[in-house]
Design a protein around this motif. Structure first.
Motif, PDB file in Angstrom:
ATOM      1  N   LEU A 225      73.260  26.837  49.819  1.00  0.00           N
ATOM      2  CA  LEU A 225      71.829  26.632  50.007  1.00  0.00           C
ATOM      3  C   LEU A 225      71.420  27.022  51.418  1.00  0.00           C
ATOM      4  O   LEU A 225      70.387  27.668  51.626  1.00  0.00           O
ATOM      5  CB  LEU A 225      71.463  25.176  49.724  1.00  0.00           C
ATOM      6  CG  LEU A 225      69.987  24.822  49.799  1.00  0.00           C
ATOM      7  CD1 LEU A 225      69.193  25.649  48.794  1.00  0.00           C
ATOM      8  CD2 LEU A 225      69.778  23.350  49.555  1.00  0.00           C
ATOM      9  N   ALA A 226      72.222  26.672  52.399  1.00  0.00           N
ATOM     10  CA  ALA A 226      71.914  27.017  53.788  1.00  0.00           C
ATOM     11  C   ALA A 226      71.875  28.532  53.980  1.00  0.00           C
ATOM     12  O   ALA A 226      71.067  29.041  54.761  1.00  0.00           O
ATOM     13  CB  ALA A 226      72.941  26.391  54.722  1.00  0.00           C
ATOM     14  N   CYS A 227      72.709  29.270  53.275  1.00  0.00           N
ATOM     15  CA  CYS A 227      72.723  30.728  53.392  1.00  0.00           C
ATOM     16  C   CYS A 227      71.411  31.344  52.931  1.00  0.00           C
ATOM     17  O   CYS A 227      71.039  32.425  53.381  1.00  0.00           O
ATOM     18  CB  CYS A 227      73.872  31.314  52.571  1.00  0.00           C
ATOM     19  SG  CYS A 227      75.482  30.990  53.288  1.00  0.00           S
ATOM     20  N   ASP A 228      70.711  30.672  52.030  1.00  0.00           N
ATOM     21  CA  ASP A 228      69.431  31.186  51.556  1.00  0.00           C
ATOM     22  C   ASP A 228      68.375  31.192  52.647  1.00  0.00           C
ATOM     23  O   ASP A 228      67.359  31.872  52.522  1.00  0.00           O
ATOM     24  CB  ASP A 228      68.921  30.358  50.363  1.00  0.00           C
ATOM     25  CG  ASP A 228      69.717  30.622  49.112  1.00  0.00           C
ATOM     26  OD1 ASP A 228      70.386  31.665  49.048  1.00  0.00           O
ATOM     27  OD2 ASP A 228      69.666  29.791  48.203  1.00  0.00           O
ATOM     28  N   PHE A 229      68.589  30.450  53.726  1.00  0.00           N
ATOM     29  CA  PHE A 229      67.587  30.331  54.767  1.00  0.00           C
ATOM     30  C   PHE A 229      67.966  31.068  56.053  1.00  0.00           C
ATOM     31  O   PHE A 229      67.313  30.912  57.070  1.00  0.00           O
ATOM     32  CB  PHE A 229      67.309  28.850  55.057  1.00  0.00           C
ATOM     33  CG  PHE A 229      66.723  28.140  53.874  1.00  0.00           C
ATOM     34  CD1 PHE A 229      65.393  28.336  53.517  1.00  0.00           C
ATOM     35  CD2 PHE A 229      67.506  27.311  53.096  1.00  0.00           C
ATOM     36  CE1 PHE A 229      64.855  27.698  52.419  1.00  0.00           C
ATOM     37  CE2 PHE A 229      66.977  26.653  51.992  1.00  0.00           C
ATOM     38  CZ  PHE A 229      65.645  26.849  51.656  1.00  0.00           C
ATOM     39  N   ILE A 230      69.009  31.863  56.008  1.00  0.00           N
ATOM     40  CA  ILE A 230      69.424  32.625  57.185  1.00  0.00           C
ATOM     41  C   ILE A 230      68.573  33.890  57.285  1.00  0.00           C
ATOM     42  O   ILE A 230      68.373  34.591  56.308  1.00  0.00           O
ATOM     43  CB  ILE A 230      70.920  32.996  57.105  1.00  0.00           C
ATOM     44  CG1 ILE A 230      71.765  31.738  57.213  1.00  0.00           C
ATOM     45  CG2 ILE A 230      71.292  33.996  58.192  1.00  0.00           C
ATOM     46  CD1 ILE A 230      73.250  31.975  57.024  1.00  0.00           C
ATOM     47  N   GLU A 231      68.083  34.162  58.478  1.00  0.00           N
ATOM     48  CA  GLU A 231      67.293  35.369  58.711  1.00  0.00           C
ATOM     49  C   GLU A 231      67.897  36.103  59.892  1.00  0.00           C
ATOM     50  O   GLU A 231      68.259  35.498  60.905  1.00  0.00           O
ATOM     51  CB  GLU A 231      65.847  34.999  59.018  1.00  0.00           C
ATOM     52  CG  GLU A 231      64.967  36.185  59.294  1.00  0.00           C
ATOM     53  CD  GLU A 231      63.554  35.778  59.625  1.00  0.00           C
ATOM     54  OE1 GLU A 231      63.040  36.274  60.636  1.00  0.00           O
ATOM     55  OE2 GLU A 231      62.976  34.959  58.888  1.00  0.00           O
ATOM     56  N   THR A 232      68.012  37.401  59.759  1.00  0.00           N
ATOM     57  CA  THR A 232      68.546  38.220  60.833  1.00  0.00           C
ATOM     58  C   THR A 232      67.497  39.236  61.244  1.00  0.00           C
ATOM     59  O   THR A 232      66.868  39.866  60.402  1.00  0.00           O
ATOM     60  CB  THR A 232      69.817  38.967  60.362  1.00  0.00           C
ATOM     61  OG1 THR A 232      70.770  38.008  59.937  1.00  0.00           O
ATOM     62  CG2 THR A 232      70.406  39.803  61.464  1.00  0.00           C
ATOM     63  N   VAL A 233      67.314  39.375  62.539  1.00  0.00           N
ATOM     64  CA  VAL A 233      66.386  40.376  63.062  1.00  0.00           C
ATOM     65  C   VAL A 233      67.221  41.475  63.703  1.00  0.00           C
ATOM     66  O   VAL A 233      68.062  41.220  64.557  1.00  0.00           O
ATOM     67  CB  VAL A 233      65.413  39.752  64.093  1.00  0.00           C
ATOM     68  CG1 VAL A 233      64.462  40.817  64.636  1.00  0.00           C
ATOM     69  CG2 VAL A 233      64.646  38.604  63.471  1.00  0.00           C
ATOM     70  N   THR A 234      66.991  42.711  63.253  1.00  0.00           N
ATOM     71  CA  THR A 234      67.755  43.842  63.773  1.00  0.00           C
ATOM     72  C   THR A 234      67.205  44.280  65.131  1.00  0.00           C
ATOM     73  O   THR A 234      66.176  43.778  65.591  1.00  0.00           O
ATOM     74  CB  THR A 234      67.697  45.024  62.778  1.00  0.00           C
ATOM     75  OG1 THR A 234      66.337  45.439  62.653  1.00  0.00           O
ATOM     76  CG2 THR A 234      68.248  44.641  61.426  1.00  0.00           C
ATOM     77  N   PHE A 235      67.881  45.223  65.774  1.00  0.00           N
ATOM     78  CA  PHE A 235      67.466  45.702  67.086  1.00  0.00           C
ATOM     79  C   PHE A 235      66.058  46.298  67.074  1.00  0.00           C
ATOM     80  O   PHE A 235      65.332  46.223  68.055  1.00  0.00           O
ATOM     81  CB  PHE A 235      68.445  46.755  67.623  1.00  0.00           C
ATOM     82  CG  PHE A 235      69.732  46.157  68.092  1.00  0.00           C
ATOM     83  CD1 PHE A 235      69.754  45.253  69.143  1.00  0.00           C
ATOM     84  CD2 PHE A 235      70.919  46.498  67.499  1.00  0.00           C
ATOM     85  CE1 PHE A 235      70.937  44.687  69.569  1.00  0.00           C
ATOM     86  CE2 PHE A 235      72.115  45.955  67.920  1.00  0.00           C
ATOM     87  CZ  PHE A 235      72.126  45.049  68.963  1.00  0.00           C
ATOM     88  N   ASN A 236      65.668  46.903  65.954  1.00  0.00           N
ATOM     89  CA  ASN A 236      64.330  47.495  65.891  1.00  0.00           C
ATOM     90  C   ASN A 236      63.274  46.508  65.400  1.00  0.00           C
ATOM     91  O   ASN A 236      62.142  46.896  65.122  1.00  0.00           O
ATOM     92  CB  ASN A 236      64.326  48.760  65.040  1.00  0.00           C
ATOM     93  CG  ASN A 236      64.663  48.493  63.580  1.00  0.00           C
ATOM     94  OD1 ASN A 236      64.839  47.355  63.182  1.00  0.00           O
ATOM     95  ND2 ASN A 236      64.748  49.554  62.803  1.00  0.00           N
ATOM     96  N   GLY A 237      63.615  45.226  65.298  1.00  0.00           N
ATOM     97  CA  GLY A 237      62.672  44.182  64.925  1.00  0.00           C
ATOM     98  C   GLY A 237      62.510  43.958  63.444  1.00  0.00           C
ATOM     99  O   GLY A 237      61.697  43.136  63.025  1.00  0.00           O
ATOM    100  N   GLN A 238      63.255  44.669  62.658  1.00  0.00           N
ATOM    101  CA  GLN A 238      63.167  44.512  61.197  1.00  0.00           C
ATOM    102  C   GLN A 238      63.890  43.228  60.762  1.00  0.00           C
ATOM    103  O   GLN A 238      64.960  42.923  61.264  1.00  0.00           O
ATOM    104  CB  GLN A 238      63.804  45.721  60.521  1.00  0.00           C
ATOM    105  CG  GLN A 238      63.572  45.790  59.032  1.00  0.00           C
ATOM    106  CD  GLN A 238      64.176  47.068  58.463  1.00  0.00           C
ATOM    107  OE1 GLN A 238      65.106  47.616  59.007  1.00  0.00           O
ATOM    108  NE2 GLN A 238      63.617  47.515  57.358  1.00  0.00           N
TER     109      GLN A 238
END
Length: 64
Positions: free
Chosen positions: A49-62
């Motif tokens: 469930l915790a993995c569903d809420f992980i967000e990653t921002v790439t170097f270009n802001g995506q």
């Protein structure tokens, strides 16, 4: 292993899987029959469930 191969449509005897594992020096997993996939998922539910809420921002802001 046998069940997963069967799911993929590969027909092989359970004893053949056992022989291949034995030849490769892999012993049967302890308590193999006592843990089902459903039991594993239930025991890992909080982490899944915790993995569903992980967000990653790439170097270009995506966001991913």
């Amino acid at each position: 292993m046998h069940g997963e191969l069967a799911t993929l449509g590969i027909k092989i005897a359970p004893s053949t899987v056992w022989e291949i594992l034995k030849q490769e020096g892999l012993d049967p997993a302890p308590e193999r029959a006592s843990t089902t996939w459903a039991d594993f998922l239930r025991s890992q539910a909080d982490a899944l469930l915790a993995c569903d809420f992980i967000e990653t921002v790439t170097f270009n802001g995506q966001r991913q």
